[in-house]
Design an enzyme around this catalytic site. Structure first.
Site, PDB file in Angstrom:
ATOM      1  N   HIS A   5      10.399   7.884  15.606  1.00 21.05           N
ATOM      2  CA  HIS A   5       9.078   7.774  14.981  1.00 21.05           C
ATOM      3  C   HIS A   5       8.336   6.697  15.759  1.00 21.05           C
ATOM      4  O   HIS A   5       8.253   5.540  15.366  1.00 21.05           O
ATOM      5  CB  HIS A   5       9.225   7.396  13.507  1.00 21.05           C
ATOM      6  CG  HIS A   5       7.914   7.212  12.792  1.00 21.05           C
ATOM      7  ND1 HIS A   5       6.891   8.125  12.864  1.00 21.05           N
ATOM      8  CD2 HIS A   5       7.469   6.198  12.005  1.00 21.05           C
ATOM      9  CE1 HIS A   5       5.866   7.691  12.138  1.00 21.05           C
ATOM     10  NE2 HIS A   5       6.189   6.530  11.614  1.00 21.05           N
ATOM     11  N   GLN A  32       0.814  -1.207   0.000  1.00 20.65           N
ATOM     12  CA  GLN A  32       0.000   0.000   0.000  1.00 20.65           C
ATOM     13  C   GLN A  32       0.854   1.265   0.000  1.00 20.65           C
ATOM     14  O   GLN A  32       0.557   2.231  -0.719  1.00 20.65           O
ATOM     15  CB  GLN A  32      -0.927  -0.007   1.213  1.00 20.65           C
ATOM     16  CG  GLN A  32      -1.982  -1.108   1.208  1.00 20.65           C
ATOM     17  CD  GLN A  32      -3.112  -0.834   0.231  1.00 20.65           C
ATOM     18  OE1 GLN A  32      -3.175   0.236  -0.359  1.00 20.65           O
ATOM     19  NE2 GLN A  32      -3.995  -1.801   0.068  1.00 20.65           N
ATOM     20  N   PRO A  68      10.617  -0.625  12.158  1.00 14.99           N
ATOM     21  CA  PRO A  68      10.838   0.641  12.874  1.00 14.99           C
ATOM     22  C   PRO A  68      11.946   1.450  12.196  1.00 14.99           C
ATOM     23  O   PRO A  68      13.084   0.990  12.114  1.00 14.99           O
ATOM     24  CB  PRO A  68      11.235   0.195  14.284  1.00 14.99           C
ATOM     25  CG  PRO A  68      11.791  -1.184  14.104  1.00 14.99           C
ATOM     26  CD  PRO A  68      11.078  -1.790  12.934  1.00 14.99           C
ATOM     27  N   VAL A  69      11.598   2.621  11.697  1.00 13.39           N
ATOM     28  CA  VAL A  69      12.442   3.338  10.758  1.00 13.39           C
ATOM     29  C   VAL A  69      13.787   3.741  11.356  1.00 13.39           C
ATOM     30  O   VAL A  69      14.805   3.741  10.654  1.00 13.39           O
ATOM     31  CB  VAL A  69      11.694   4.559  10.178  1.00 13.39           C
ATOM     32  CG1 VAL A  69      11.441   5.616  11.242  1.00 13.39           C
ATOM     33  CG2 VAL A  69      12.426   5.140   8.994  1.00 13.39           C
ATOM     34  N   ILE A 127      11.548   3.985   4.474  1.00 15.04           N
ATOM     35  CA  ILE A 127      10.172   4.155   4.937  1.00 15.04           C
ATOM     36  C   ILE A 127       9.799   3.051   5.930  1.00 15.04           C
ATOM     37  O   ILE A 127       9.024   3.266   6.859  1.00 15.04           O
ATOM     38  CB  ILE A 127       9.188   4.106   3.746  1.00 15.04           C
ATOM     39  CG1 ILE A 127       9.658   5.007   2.601  1.00 15.04           C
ATOM     40  CG2 ILE A 127       7.776   4.459   4.195  1.00 15.04           C
ATOM     41  CD1 ILE A 127       9.668   6.472   2.916  1.00 15.04           C
ATOM     42  N   SER A 128      10.336   1.849   5.741  1.00 15.27           N
ATOM     43  CA  SER A 128       9.968   0.673   6.536  1.00 15.27           C
ATOM     44  C   SER A 128      10.182   0.914   8.024  1.00 15.27           C
ATOM     45  O   SER A 128      11.089   1.646   8.434  1.00 15.27           O
ATOM     46  CB  SER A 128      10.806  -0.539   6.102  1.00 15.27           C
ATOM     47  OG  SER A 128      10.801  -0.690   4.697  1.00 15.27           O
ATOM     48  N   ALA A 158       7.886  -6.795   6.410  1.00 14.72           N
ATOM     49  CA  ALA A 158       7.029  -7.909   6.807  1.00 14.72           C
ATOM     50  C   ALA A 158       5.628  -7.380   7.038  1.00 14.72           C
ATOM     51  O   ALA A 158       5.434  -6.196   7.342  1.00 14.72           O
ATOM     52  CB  ALA A 158       7.568  -8.554   8.082  1.00 14.72           C
TER      53      ALA A 158
END
Length: 309
Positions: free
Chosen positions: A174, A10, A120-121, A117-118, A78
């Protein structure tokens, strides 16, 4: 400019759509484990080009065939299971993905900037910097850019001022270990007060991503728009200031860590770190947050190292 998006879930697909609408490159590549999905997105995006001002080559690729990119946007992750209470839930699996992914991507795209972006950034940006062997200025996580944007939107409703006219950052992780910088928050040169109403808004921001995720199963629009703000700044060499997750040897007395701090971004990546004067409340929050973030980094990366022994 060639932008490659790694991961076509997404988030990756929404970033691709925003890149096409904004005309941020002349060559866009979508790559992921599900090549059929990537090919479908490519066809769909190609069909939008007649409504866009800028022509663009759009194609799909297997991850191992991605080469000579100027920017790699990494959204590969994941899949979360059900409702999510913490981004750290994705940590162990995504550390494993990055250990396989980053060396391959850097080998085939040695001049690229990496935009993470993934989640935990912060952990993954730290790990990517270790694995890539590139200057930390070329690797950045979107981090609290999206949290700061959410903060401005909610503050704008409270203050009845357009969010773009508010200057305020959320720094740190984040995630739950972030903190607002009210001492440097302004609207039209008037200070934005650190008061109970604004603190309530900050706490809403901390949970905002989970609210969206738990309602619809993912977040995509805000993070995609934030990512494109970074891509646009790089593409146009704008030298914009924004809070991004980056590895640093030292910042404000904190050593060897990785989380969102104010930086200047341009075509070369992160050009400089900014050093705002923090008040004592913010210094205390910084110290506490930095320790918890570093613990998360050590625990996740070491957990994966121990697992592979």
């Amino acid at each position: 400019m060639k932008i490659t998006i790694i991961g076509t879930g997404q988030v990756g697909s929404t970033i691709a759509y925003a890149v096409v609408l904004q005309g941020l490159c002349n060559h866009l590549v979508l790559a992921g484990r599900n090549l059929t999905k990537a090919q479908g997105d490519v066809l769909d995006l190609q069909h939008t080009l007649s409504f866009c001002e800028r022509p663009m080559t759009i194609e799909s690729s297997a991850i191992e065939d991605v080469k000579n990119s100027d920017i790699l946007v990494i959204t590969a992750s994941a899949k979360g299971q059900g409702k999510m209470a913490s981004r750290m839930e994705l940590g162990v699996a995504n550390v494993e993905i990055f250990k396989k992914l980053i060396p391959l991507l850097v080998r085939n795209n040695p001049q690229a900037l990496l935009v993470i972006i993934s989640n935990p950034v912060d952990v993954l940006t730290y790990l990517a910097t270790q694995l890539a062997g590139l200057p930390s200025s070329r690797i950045m996580g979107v981090g609290t850019l999206v949290d700061s944007a959410r903060f401005r939107v909610l503050l704008s409703i409270e203050e009845r001022i357009h969010p773009d006219d508010l200057r305020t950052y959320i720094l740190g992780e984040h995630g739950p270990n972030q903190f607002p910088v009210f001492s440097n928050a302004f609207a039209g040169s008037e200070r934005i007060a650190d008061n109970p109403a604004h603190r309530r808004i900050f706490h809403e921001v901390t949970e905002a991503g989970f609210d969206v995720y738990n309602l619809k199963g993912y977040t995509n629009f805000a993070i995609a728009t934030a990512a494109c703000e970074v891509l646009k700044t790089i593409a146009y060499d704008d030298h914009r200031t924004m809070p991004l997750s980056t590895y640093f040897k030292e910042w404000q007395g904190i050593e060897d860590n990785c989380f969102s701090i104010p930086v200047v971004v341009g075509r070369a990546g992160i050009i400089r770190h900014l050093h705002p004067n923090l008040n004592q409340i913010e210094k205390n929050a910084l110290g506490k947050s930095a320790k918890l973030i570093k613990d998360n980094i050590n625990n996740l990366i070491n957990a994966e190292n121990n697992k592979s022994v």
